[in-house]
Write a protein that holds these residues in place. Sequence first.
Motif, PDB file in Angstrom:
ATOM      1  N   LEU A 264      61.543 -37.803  12.726  1.00 23.28           N
ATOM      2  CA  LEU A 264      62.171 -38.736  11.787  1.00 23.28           C
ATOM      3  C   LEU A 264      63.048 -37.966  10.801  1.00 23.28           C
ATOM      4  CD1 LEU A 264      62.552 -41.537  10.516  1.00 23.28           C
ATOM      5  CD2 LEU A 264      60.457 -41.132   9.204  1.00 23.28           C
ATOM      6  N   GLU A 265      62.531 -36.849  10.318  1.00 20.55           N
ATOM      7  CA  GLU A 265      63.308 -36.021   9.389  1.00 20.55           C
ATOM      8  C   GLU A 265      64.620 -35.570  10.031  1.00 20.55           C
ATOM      9  OE1 GLU A 265      62.983 -31.764   6.957  1.00 20.55           O
ATOM     10  OE2 GLU A 265      61.204 -32.628   7.921  1.00 20.55           O
ATOM     11  N   ALA A 266      64.559 -35.160  11.292  1.00 23.19           N
ATOM     12  CA  ALA A 266      65.763 -34.712  11.993  1.00 23.19           C
ATOM     13  C   ALA A 266      66.779 -35.854  12.114  1.00 23.19           C
ATOM     14  CB  ALA A 266      65.398 -34.177  13.375  1.00 23.19           C
ATOM     15  N   GLN A 267      66.289 -37.061  12.401  1.00 24.56           N
ATOM     16  CA  GLN A 267      67.183 -38.218  12.513  1.00 24.56           C
ATOM     17  C   GLN A 267      67.859 -38.515  11.179  1.00 24.56           C
ATOM     18  OE1 GLN A 267      63.922 -40.645  14.487  1.00 24.56           O
ATOM     19  NE2 GLN A 267      65.694 -41.510  15.525  1.00 24.56           N
ATOM     20  N   ILE A 268      67.079 -38.458  10.088  1.00 24.47           N
ATOM     21  CA  ILE A 268      67.639 -38.743   8.771  1.00 24.47           C
ATOM     22  C   ILE A 268      68.646 -37.669   8.369  1.00 24.47           C
ATOM     23  CG2 ILE A 268      67.104 -38.988   6.312  1.00 24.47           C
ATOM     24  CD1 ILE A 268      64.389 -40.168   7.152  1.00 24.47           C
TER      25      ILE A 268
ATOM     26  N   ASP B 141      54.214 -43.385   3.655  1.00 25.88           N
ATOM     27  CA  ASP B 141      53.199 -44.115   4.403  1.00 25.88           C
ATOM     28  C   ASP B 141      52.116 -44.527   3.414  1.00 25.88           C
ATOM     29  OD1 ASP B 141      51.023 -44.889   5.985  1.00 25.88           O
ATOM     30  OD2 ASP B 141      51.465 -43.417   7.545  1.00 25.88           O
ATOM     31  N   ILE B 142      51.997 -45.817   3.146  1.00 29.91           N
ATOM     32  CA  ILE B 142      51.025 -46.292   2.164  1.00 29.91           C
ATOM     33  C   ILE B 142      49.601 -46.000   2.615  1.00 29.91           C
ATOM     34  CG2 ILE B 142      50.087 -48.386   1.087  1.00 29.91           C
ATOM     35  CD1 ILE B 142      52.917 -49.478   0.960  1.00 29.91           C
ATOM     36  N   THR B 143      49.373 -45.947   3.916  1.00 27.56           N
ATOM     37  CA  THR B 143      48.033 -45.727   4.450  1.00 27.56           C
ATOM     38  C   THR B 143      47.555 -44.299   4.254  1.00 27.56           C
ATOM     39  OG1 THR B 143      48.413 -47.438   6.123  1.00 27.56           O
ATOM     40  CG2 THR B 143      46.590 -45.918   6.511  1.00 27.56           C
TER      41      THR B 143
ATOM     42  N   PHE C  62      58.467 -38.564   3.314  1.00 22.65           N
ATOM     43  CA  PHE C  62      59.685 -37.783   3.539  1.00 22.65           C
ATOM     44  C   PHE C  62      60.582 -37.978   2.332  1.00 22.65           C
ATOM     45  CE2 PHE C  62      64.178 -37.761   4.510  1.00 22.65           C
ATOM     46  CZ  PHE C  62      64.335 -36.468   5.000  1.00 22.65           C
ATOM     47  N   PHE C  63      61.141 -36.880   1.829  1.00 17.98           N
ATOM     48  CA  PHE C  63      62.033 -36.935   0.679  1.00 17.98           C
ATOM     49  C   PHE C  63      63.345 -36.216   1.001  1.00 17.98           C
ATOM     50  CE2 PHE C  63      58.070 -36.882  -2.209  1.00 17.98           C
ATOM     51  CZ  PHE C  63      58.010 -38.273  -2.215  1.00 17.98           C
TER      52      PHE C  63
ATOM     53  N   THR D  79      65.871 -43.272  -9.341  1.00 23.05           N
ATOM     54  CA  THR D  79      65.886 -42.271  -8.273  1.00 23.05           C
ATOM     55  C   THR D  79      65.137 -42.839  -7.075  1.00 23.05           C
ATOM     56  OG1 THR D  79      63.781 -41.198  -8.822  1.00 23.05           O
ATOM     57  CG2 THR D  79      65.731 -40.485 -10.065  1.00 23.05           C
ATOM     58  N   PRO D  80      65.379 -42.312  -5.879  1.00 29.47           N
ATOM     59  CA  PRO D  80      64.606 -42.784  -4.725  1.00 29.47           C
ATOM     60  C   PRO D  80      63.102 -42.625  -4.937  1.00 29.47           C
ATOM     61  CG  PRO D  80      66.509 -41.545  -3.983  1.00 29.47           C
ATOM     62  CD  PRO D  80      66.454 -41.378  -5.477  1.00 29.47           C
ATOM     63  N   HIS D  81      62.695 -41.498  -5.538  1.00 32.55           N
ATOM     64  CA  HIS D  81      61.274 -41.243  -5.753  1.00 32.55           C
ATOM     65  C   HIS D  81      60.668 -42.236  -6.739  1.00 32.55           C
ATOM     66  CE1 HIS D  81      57.880 -38.190  -6.829  1.00 32.55           C
ATOM     67  NE2 HIS D  81      57.494 -39.063  -5.929  1.00 32.55           N
ATOM     68  N   GLU D  82      61.370 -42.502  -7.837  1.00 36.71           N
ATOM     69  CA  GLU D  82      60.808 -43.404  -8.852  1.00 36.71           C
ATOM     70  C   GLU D  82      60.774 -44.851  -8.372  1.00 36.71           C
ATOM     71  OE1 GLU D  82      62.110 -43.107 -12.840  1.00 36.71           O
ATOM     72  OE2 GLU D  82      61.371 -41.053 -13.077  1.00 36.71           O
ATOM     73  N   MET D  83      61.788 -45.276  -7.643  1.00 37.49           N
ATOM     74  CA  MET D  83      61.736 -46.649  -7.125  1.00 37.49           C
ATOM     75  C   MET D  83      60.612 -46.782  -6.110  1.00 37.49           C
ATOM     76  SD  MET D  83      62.978 -49.611  -7.654  1.00 37.49           S
ATOM     77  CE  MET D  83      64.557 -49.382  -8.484  1.00 37.49           C
ATOM     78  N   MET D  84      60.391 -45.731  -5.328  1.00 36.85           N
ATOM     79  CA  MET D  84      59.259 -45.708  -4.401  1.00 36.85           C
ATOM     80  C   MET D  84      57.951 -45.806  -5.171  1.00 36.85           C
ATOM     81  SD  MET D  84      57.945 -42.611  -1.969  1.00 36.85           S
ATOM     82  CE  MET D  84      56.921 -41.989  -3.321  1.00 36.85           C
TER      83      MET D  84
END
Length: 305
Positions: free
Chosen positions: A32-36, A53-55, A60-61, A184-189
Amino acid sequence: MKAFLCCVLFASSCLAQTAPSVGKQKALWQKLEAQIQEVDQHLDGVMGVAIEDITTGDHFFLHEDEVFAQASSIKITVLANLYLQAEQGKLKLTDLYTVQLSDLVPDSDIMNGLTPGVTRITLRDLATMMVAVSDNSATNVLIDRVGMPNVNTMLDSLGLTHTRLRRKMMDLQAAKEGRENISTPHEMMQLLYAIYRGKVLNKESTADFFKMLSTNKNSWIPRDLPADLKVANKPGALEAVRNDSGIVFVEGRPYVICVMTSFLRNERDGENAISKISLAAWQMFDRLSRATEYGRVVSPGNGAR
């Protein structure tokens, strides 16, 4: 001593059984990282990504702490504070509001068609307009109702210091002065994760919040995903900016995904990049949700082979 050895052997056996799953899942995350990374390399602009992954807490950042203009994605914070104040008894979602001529601003597909001074609607109606069609006039009424400082105080309480509601919708003067709505992406997450985990609202309000946020809308996270999949998200669009943040409710494997882009040469490319990343993430989480620890995916209709 014999009992101790049995415990050690049992533990070793458990580790041996779970190790293949851990290793295989790590390999999927790497793919997935490679695709992104490939999507990012081909995008003429700047991209930030946060997927969790909530579970399991795996994530990935990419440029996750960079601050991006949020456009309409900031409306997630307004919606959260509206539900919080309703829960606190400061207002009711059924409170009525009479539409005023002074409320009306551009990009308000519903509010601009209502009759000022006559039409009365509930705060829930306004929230639905804000989420479903990103109605800017409805959003501004809600910002006035909840109070901009209260939204930012809520964010402070969650440690989200780079997420700020600093202007109303279509306030171009404020934008020129640098008072942009940001995160930021992290904070909205983190915000979406905190709401999901019940750290902001009670169980009933949390369920209603995500029901509201999953109202069908034109957006890029769900664009290429199955039509019956629940996605609670809010996109945002400005010149050279495209964002989308939300939770994808894959059964048994929900995840948070926030993709933000800026400095775009072509906004359509930003939209497509978000959809590509969203599809790649869903394809991984969908398999994880249906697979055994050894990677055997069990779907309806599978033969016993």
